[in-house]
Design a protein around this motif. Structure first.
Motif, PDB file in Angstrom:
ATOM      1  N   THR A 109       1.108  91.235  20.216  1.00  0.00           N
ATOM      2  CA  THR A 109       1.964  91.140  21.394  1.00  0.00           C
ATOM      3  C   THR A 109       3.092  92.156  21.329  1.00  0.00           C
ATOM      4  O   THR A 109       3.435  92.788  22.337  1.00  0.00           O
ATOM      5  CB  THR A 109       2.534  89.718  21.522  1.00  0.00           C
ATOM      6  OG1 THR A 109       1.442  88.801  21.574  1.00  0.00           O
ATOM      7  CG2 THR A 109       3.376  89.563  22.762  1.00  0.00           C
TER       8      THR A 109
ATOM      9  N   VAL B  88      11.830  88.230  29.085  1.00  0.00           N
ATOM     10  CA  VAL B  88      10.487  87.731  28.770  1.00  0.00           C
ATOM     11  C   VAL B  88      10.418  87.276  27.315  1.00  0.00           C
ATOM     12  O   VAL B  88       9.846  86.225  27.003  1.00  0.00           O
ATOM     13  CB  VAL B  88       9.418  88.811  29.074  1.00  0.00           C
ATOM     14  CG1 VAL B  88       8.064  88.429  28.515  1.00  0.00           C
ATOM     15  CG2 VAL B  88       9.341  89.065  30.570  1.00  0.00           C
ATOM     16  N   PHE B  89      11.019  88.047  26.414  1.00  0.00           N
ATOM     17  CA  PHE B  89      11.044  87.672  25.004  1.00  0.00           C
ATOM     18  C   PHE B  89      11.754  86.335  24.806  1.00  0.00           C
ATOM     19  O   PHE B  89      11.278  85.469  24.072  1.00  0.00           O
ATOM     20  CB  PHE B  89      11.749  88.767  24.188  1.00  0.00           C
ATOM     21  CG  PHE B  89      12.084  88.332  22.799  1.00  0.00           C
ATOM     22  CD1 PHE B  89      11.114  88.267  21.826  1.00  0.00           C
ATOM     23  CD2 PHE B  89      13.383  87.971  22.471  1.00  0.00           C
ATOM     24  CE1 PHE B  89      11.424  87.847  20.546  1.00  0.00           C
ATOM     25  CE2 PHE B  89      13.703  87.552  21.205  1.00  0.00           C
ATOM     26  CZ  PHE B  89      12.718  87.496  20.237  1.00  0.00           C
ATOM     27  N   THR B  90      12.889  86.156  25.478  1.00  0.00           N
ATOM     28  CA  THR B  90      13.649  84.909  25.352  1.00  0.00           C
ATOM     29  C   THR B  90      12.840  83.726  25.860  1.00  0.00           C
ATOM     30  O   THR B  90      12.777  82.677  25.211  1.00  0.00           O
ATOM     31  CB  THR B  90      14.984  85.021  26.108  1.00  0.00           C
ATOM     32  OG1 THR B  90      15.718  86.125  25.570  1.00  0.00           O
ATOM     33  CG2 THR B  90      15.801  83.759  25.988  1.00  0.00           C
ATOM     34  N   ALA B  91      12.203  83.887  27.008  1.00  0.00           N
ATOM     35  CA  ALA B  91      11.387  82.805  27.574  1.00  0.00           C
ATOM     36  C   ALA B  91      10.195  82.488  26.671  1.00  0.00           C
ATOM     37  O   ALA B  91       9.879  81.311  26.432  1.00  0.00           O
ATOM     38  CB  ALA B  91      10.907  83.184  28.971  1.00  0.00           C
ATOM     39  N   ALA B  92       9.525  83.505  26.157  1.00  0.00           N
ATOM     40  CA  ALA B  92       8.385  83.283  25.270  1.00  0.00           C
ATOM     41  C   ALA B  92       8.820  82.603  23.976  1.00  0.00           C
ATOM     42  O   ALA B  92       8.113  81.723  23.462  1.00  0.00           O
ATOM     43  CB  ALA B  92       7.685  84.601  24.972  1.00  0.00           C
ATOM     44  N   SER B  93       9.972  82.984  23.445  1.00  0.00           N
ATOM     45  CA  SER B  93      10.482  82.347  22.228  1.00  0.00           C
ATOM     46  C   SER B  93      10.773  80.873  22.470  1.00  0.00           C
ATOM     47  O   SER B  93      10.477  80.026  21.627  1.00  0.00           O
ATOM     48  CB  SER B  93      11.751  83.048  21.748  1.00  0.00           C
ATOM     49  OG  SER B  93      11.455  84.353  21.340  1.00  0.00           O
TER      50      SER B  93
ATOM     51  N   LEU C 120       9.316  78.928  24.724  1.00  0.00           N
ATOM     52  CA  LEU C 120       8.029  78.228  24.844  1.00  0.00           C
ATOM     53  C   LEU C 120       7.367  78.034  23.486  1.00  0.00           C
ATOM     54  O   LEU C 120       6.781  76.988  23.225  1.00  0.00           O
ATOM     55  CB  LEU C 120       7.105  78.991  25.794  1.00  0.00           C
ATOM     56  CG  LEU C 120       7.527  78.981  27.260  1.00  0.00           C
ATOM     57  CD1 LEU C 120       6.618  79.895  28.080  1.00  0.00           C
ATOM     58  CD2 LEU C 120       7.521  77.567  27.812  1.00  0.00           C
ATOM     59  N   CYS C 121       7.446  79.031  22.613  1.00  0.00           N
ATOM     60  CA  CYS C 121       6.887  78.886  21.268  1.00  0.00           C
ATOM     61  C   CYS C 121       7.610  77.803  20.486  1.00  0.00           C
ATOM     62  O   CYS C 121       7.005  77.060  19.740  1.00  0.00           O
ATOM     63  CB  CYS C 121       6.956  80.207  20.517  1.00  0.00           C
ATOM     64  SG  CYS C 121       5.748  81.417  21.067  1.00  0.00           S
TER      65      CYS C 121
ATOM     66  N   TYR D 274       1.632  87.636  17.050  1.00  0.00           N
ATOM     67  CA  TYR D 274       2.966  88.219  17.172  1.00  0.00           C
ATOM     68  C   TYR D 274       2.892  89.740  17.089  1.00  0.00           C
ATOM     69  O   TYR D 274       3.461  90.453  17.926  1.00  0.00           O
ATOM     70  CB  TYR D 274       3.905  87.686  16.088  1.00  0.00           C
ATOM     71  CG  TYR D 274       5.179  88.478  16.031  1.00  0.00           C
ATOM     72  CD1 TYR D 274       6.158  88.292  16.987  1.00  0.00           C
ATOM     73  CD2 TYR D 274       5.373  89.441  15.052  1.00  0.00           C
ATOM     74  CE1 TYR D 274       7.315  89.047  16.970  1.00  0.00           C
ATOM     75  CE2 TYR D 274       6.526  90.201  15.027  1.00  0.00           C
ATOM     76  CZ  TYR D 274       7.490  90.004  15.982  1.00  0.00           C
ATOM     77  OH  TYR D 274       8.614  90.767  15.963  1.00  0.00           O
TER      78      TYR D 274
ATOM     79  N   ARG E  68       0.951  77.956  20.243  1.00  0.00           N
ATOM     80  CA  ARG E  68       1.905  79.012  19.887  1.00  0.00           C
ATOM     81  C   ARG E  68       1.379  80.354  20.220  1.00  0.00           C
ATOM     82  O   ARG E  68       0.449  80.844  20.246  1.00  0.00           O
ATOM     83  CB  ARG E  68       2.253  78.932  18.402  1.00  0.00           C
ATOM     84  CG  ARG E  68       3.083  77.703  18.157  1.00  0.00           C
ATOM     85  CD  ARG E  68       3.664  77.735  16.763  1.00  0.00           C
ATOM     86  NE  ARG E  68       4.255  76.481  16.473  1.00  0.00           N
ATOM     87  CZ  ARG E  68       5.546  76.211  16.616  1.00  0.00           C
ATOM     88  NH1 ARG E  68       6.354  77.119  17.012  1.00  0.00           N
ATOM     89  NH2 ARG E  68       6.024  75.034  16.346  1.00  0.00           N
TER      90      ARG E  68
END
Length: 92
Positions: free
Chosen positions: A48, A75-80, A82-83, A45, A92
Motif C-alpha cells: 500500500t 486518507v492515511f489517518t482514516a485508514a489508520s 479503520l485498522c 502495509y 486489517r
C-alpha cells in the motif's frame, strides 16, 4: 517550501513503519493471529505504501503537491483509524 514538506513527510513515514513493526506482537496477542497473518499485514502495509507513493506523486503533478499531500494525509489517518478498529487480522 518543498524541502519543508519532504522534511515533514519523511519522519511521518519512518514513524509509521516503526509503529507497524512494533504493533505486530500486540496484534498477534490480541487477535490470535498466525505468523502467516502477520506476514500478510506487513506485506499489505509495504504494498500500500509503494502504490500510494507512485500514485501520490502523479496526483501531485496533476492537481498540485499541497492538495495531494493533504489528501494523502487524510486518507492515511482514516485508514489508520479503520485498522485500529478492526477486530481480527482479516479486517486489517
Amino acid at each position: 517550501m518543498a524541502l519543508a514538506v519532504v522534511l515533514t513527510a519523511e519522519p511521518m513515514n519512518a514513524l509509521d513503519g516503526s509503529v507497524v513493526y512494533t504493533a505486530l506482537p500486540s496484534i498477534q496477542a490480541d487477535t490470535g493471529s498466525s505468523a502467516a497473518a502477520l506476514q500478510r499485514i506487513h506485506a499489505a502495509y509495504a504494498l500500500t505504501f509503494a502504490l500510494g507513493l507512485a500514485t501520490g506523486g502523479r496526483l501531485g503533478d496533476l492537481y498540485g503537491r499541497t492538495r495531494a499531500f493533504l489528501l494523502g494525509t487524510g486518507v492515511f489517518t482514516a485508514a489508520s483509524l479503520l485498522c485500529g478498529l478492526a477486530a481480527d487480522p482479516g479486517l486489517r
